[in-house]
Design a protein around this motif. Structure first.
Motif, PDB file in Angstrom:
ATOM      1  N   LEU A  64      18.535  23.075  18.026  1.00 49.74           N
ATOM      2  CA  LEU A  64      19.475  21.955  18.139  1.00 49.74           C
ATOM      3  C   LEU A  64      20.850  22.338  17.602  1.00 49.74           C
ATOM      4  N   VAL A  65      20.878  23.067  16.503  1.00 49.94           N
ATOM      5  CA  VAL A  65      22.157  23.526  15.940  1.00 49.94           C
ATOM      6  C   VAL A  65      22.850  24.472  16.920  1.00 49.94           C
ATOM      7  N   VAL A  66      22.088  25.373  17.528  1.00 47.98           N
ATOM      8  CA  VAL A  66      22.663  26.284  18.521  1.00 47.98           C
ATOM      9  C   VAL A  66      23.221  25.505  19.706  1.00 47.98           C
ATOM     10  N   CYS A  67      22.506  24.471  20.115  1.00 49.71           N
ATOM     11  CA  CYS A  67      22.964  23.656  21.246  1.00 49.71           C
ATOM     12  C   CYS A  67      24.296  22.975  20.925  1.00 49.71           C
ATOM     13  N   VAL A  68      24.394  22.387  19.755  1.00 52.54           N
ATOM     14  CA  VAL A  68      25.638  21.710  19.364  1.00 52.54           C
ATOM     15  C   VAL A  68      26.792  22.704  19.274  1.00 52.54           C
ATOM     16  N   GLY A  89      22.331  24.437  27.574  1.00 51.23           N
ATOM     17  CA  GLY A  89      21.192  23.922  28.332  1.00 51.23           C
ATOM     18  C   GLY A  89      19.890  24.577  27.928  1.00 51.23           C
ATOM     19  N   LEU A  90      19.916  25.888  27.753  1.00 52.79           N
ATOM     20  CA  LEU A  90      18.716  26.613  27.336  1.00 52.79           C
ATOM     21  C   LEU A  90      18.249  26.163  25.954  1.00 52.79           C
ATOM     22  N   SER A  91      19.163  26.077  25.015  1.00 52.20           N
ATOM     23  CA  SER A  91      18.769  25.687  23.653  1.00 52.20           C
ATOM     24  C   SER A  91      18.342  24.218  23.601  1.00 52.20           C
ATOM     25  N   SER A  92      18.912  23.377  24.462  1.00 53.82           N
ATOM     26  CA  SER A  92      18.471  21.986  24.534  1.00 53.82           C
ATOM     27  C   SER A  92      17.018  21.909  25.007  1.00 53.82           C
ATOM     28  N   ASN A  93      16.691  22.686  26.031  1.00 50.32           N
ATOM     29  CA  ASN A  93      15.307  22.720  26.505  1.00 50.32           C
ATOM     30  C   ASN A  93      14.361  23.253  25.440  1.00 50.32           C
ATOM     31  N   THR A 126       0.848  -1.193   0.000  1.00 45.51           N
ATOM     32  CA  THR A 126       0.000   0.000   0.000  1.00 45.51           C
ATOM     33  C   THR A 126       0.877   1.234   0.000  1.00 45.51           C
ATOM     34  N   ASP A 127       0.330   2.299  -0.558  1.00 46.20           N
ATOM     35  CA  ASP A 127       1.074   3.556  -0.592  1.00 46.20           C
ATOM     36  C   ASP A 127       1.089   4.167   0.800  1.00 46.20           C
ATOM     37  N   MET A 128       2.267   4.594   1.214  1.00 40.52           N
ATOM     38  CA  MET A 128       2.413   5.244   2.516  1.00 40.52           C
ATOM     39  C   MET A 128       1.976   6.692   2.369  1.00 40.52           C
ATOM     40  N   PRO A 129       1.340   7.239   3.390  1.00 40.13           N
ATOM     41  CA  PRO A 129       0.970   8.656   3.302  1.00 40.13           C
ATOM     42  C   PRO A 129       2.225   9.514   3.318  1.00 40.13           C
ATOM     43  N   PRO A 130       2.201  10.621   2.605  1.00 38.59           N
ATOM     44  CA  PRO A 130       3.400  11.475   2.581  1.00 38.59           C
ATOM     45  C   PRO A 130       3.655  12.079   3.948  1.00 38.59           C
ATOM     46  N   LEU A 131       4.922  12.348   4.208  1.00 37.31           N
ATOM     47  CA  LEU A 131       5.292  12.998   5.467  1.00 37.31           C
ATOM     48  C   LEU A 131       4.759  14.417   5.472  1.00 37.31           C
ATOM     49  N   PRO A 132       4.344  14.882   6.637  1.00 34.81           N
ATOM     50  CA  PRO A 132       3.884  16.273   6.680  1.00 34.81           C
ATOM     51  C   PRO A 132       5.034  17.218   6.399  1.00 34.81           C
ATOM     52  N   SER A 133       4.703  18.306   5.753  1.00 34.78           N
ATOM     53  CA  SER A 133       5.760  19.256   5.412  1.00 34.78           C
ATOM     54  C   SER A 133       6.350  19.855   6.686  1.00 34.78           C
ATOM     55  N   PRO A 134       7.658  20.111   6.680  1.00 32.13           N
ATOM     56  CA  PRO A 134       8.264  20.677   7.884  1.00 32.13           C
ATOM     57  C   PRO A 134       7.725  22.081   8.132  1.00 32.13           C
ATOM     58  N   GLY A 135       7.085  22.239   9.255  1.00 31.39           N
ATOM     59  CA  GLY A 135       6.487  23.520   9.590  1.00 31.39           C
ATOM     60  C   GLY A 135       7.446  24.384  10.373  1.00 31.39           C
ATOM     61  N   PRO A 136       6.976  25.541  10.784  1.00 33.44           N
ATOM     62  CA  PRO A 136       7.847  26.454  11.525  1.00 33.44           C
ATOM     63  C   PRO A 136       8.292  25.889  12.868  1.00 33.44           C
ATOM     64  N   THR A 137       7.468  25.031  13.481  1.00 31.62           N
ATOM     65  CA  THR A 137       7.852  24.466  14.773  1.00 31.62           C
ATOM     66  C   THR A 137       9.025  23.518  14.613  1.00 31.62           C
ATOM     67  N   ARG A 138       8.986  22.686  13.588  1.00 28.21           N
ATOM     68  CA  ARG A 138      10.113  21.781  13.347  1.00 28.21           C
ATOM     69  C   ARG A 138      11.371  22.557  13.003  1.00 28.21           C
ATOM     70  N   ARG A 139      11.198  23.621  12.240  1.00 31.16           N
ATOM     71  CA  ARG A 139      12.353  24.427  11.871  1.00 31.16           C
ATOM     72  C   ARG A 139      12.987  25.068  13.101  1.00 31.16           C
ATOM     73  N   LEU A 140      12.162  25.566  14.009  1.00 32.92           N
ATOM     74  CA  LEU A 140      12.687  26.146  15.247  1.00 32.92           C
ATOM     75  C   LEU A 140      13.406  25.096  16.087  1.00 32.92           C
ATOM     76  N   ALA A 141      12.872  23.883  16.117  1.00 33.96           N
ATOM     77  CA  ALA A 141      13.529  22.805  16.856  1.00 33.96           C
ATOM     78  C   ALA A 141      14.896  22.498  16.240  1.00 33.96           C
ATOM     79  N   LEU A 142      14.963  22.491  14.932  1.00 33.07           N
ATOM     80  CA  LEU A 142      16.240  22.226  14.260  1.00 33.07           C
ATOM     81  C   LEU A 142      17.249  23.344  14.534  1.00 33.07           C
ATOM     82  N   TYR A 143      16.789  24.579  14.465  1.00 34.63           N
ATOM     83  CA  TYR A 143      17.686  25.709  14.729  1.00 34.63           C
ATOM     84  C   TYR A 143      18.212  25.684  16.162  1.00 34.63           C
ATOM     85  N   LEU A 172       9.888  20.171  19.821  1.00 31.50           N
ATOM     86  CA  LEU A 172       9.585  18.834  19.322  1.00 31.50           C
ATOM     87  C   LEU A 172       8.309  18.281  19.953  1.00 31.50           C
ATOM     88  N   LYS A 173       8.154  18.465  21.263  1.00 36.84           N
ATOM     89  CA  LYS A 173       6.946  17.989  21.934  1.00 36.84           C
ATOM     90  C   LYS A 173       5.714  18.758  21.456  1.00 36.84           C
TER      91      LYS A 173
END
Length: 89
Positions: A35-39, A64-68, A16-33, A74-75
């Protein structure tokens, strides 16, 4: 273990065809940013402590702040996606 040569009585199913992944929204982008700051903050803290500077403490606090922030975004994104699927489900 291996092929015994017998045919299975269970018919094969078509994939069966898998449903497409939801497009990365602003919340995911902020989580990624965040995470980069944390590293980068952890790397800066290591460099500061290796050089003998106590400025590394500030970098550890920033990490610590950027990790939180990463966990929060993400949550929040996960909660929004589950709410969306329960409403449309």
């Amino acid at each position: 273990m291996g092929d015994t040569g017998r045919r299975s009585s269970v018919p094969r199913q078509e994939p069966t065809d898998m449903p497409p992944l939801p497009s990365p929204g602003p919340t995911r982008r902020l989580a990624l940013y965040s995470l980069v700051v944390c590293v980068l903050a952890v790397a800066a803290a290591v460099v500061s402590f290796v050089q003998g500077s106590l400025l590394g403490i500030v970098w550890v606090l920033l990490a610590g702040l950027s990790s939180n922030m990463t966990w929060y975004y993400l949550k929040r994104d996960k909660a929004r996606r589950t709410d969306r699927t329960q409403v449309t489900g």
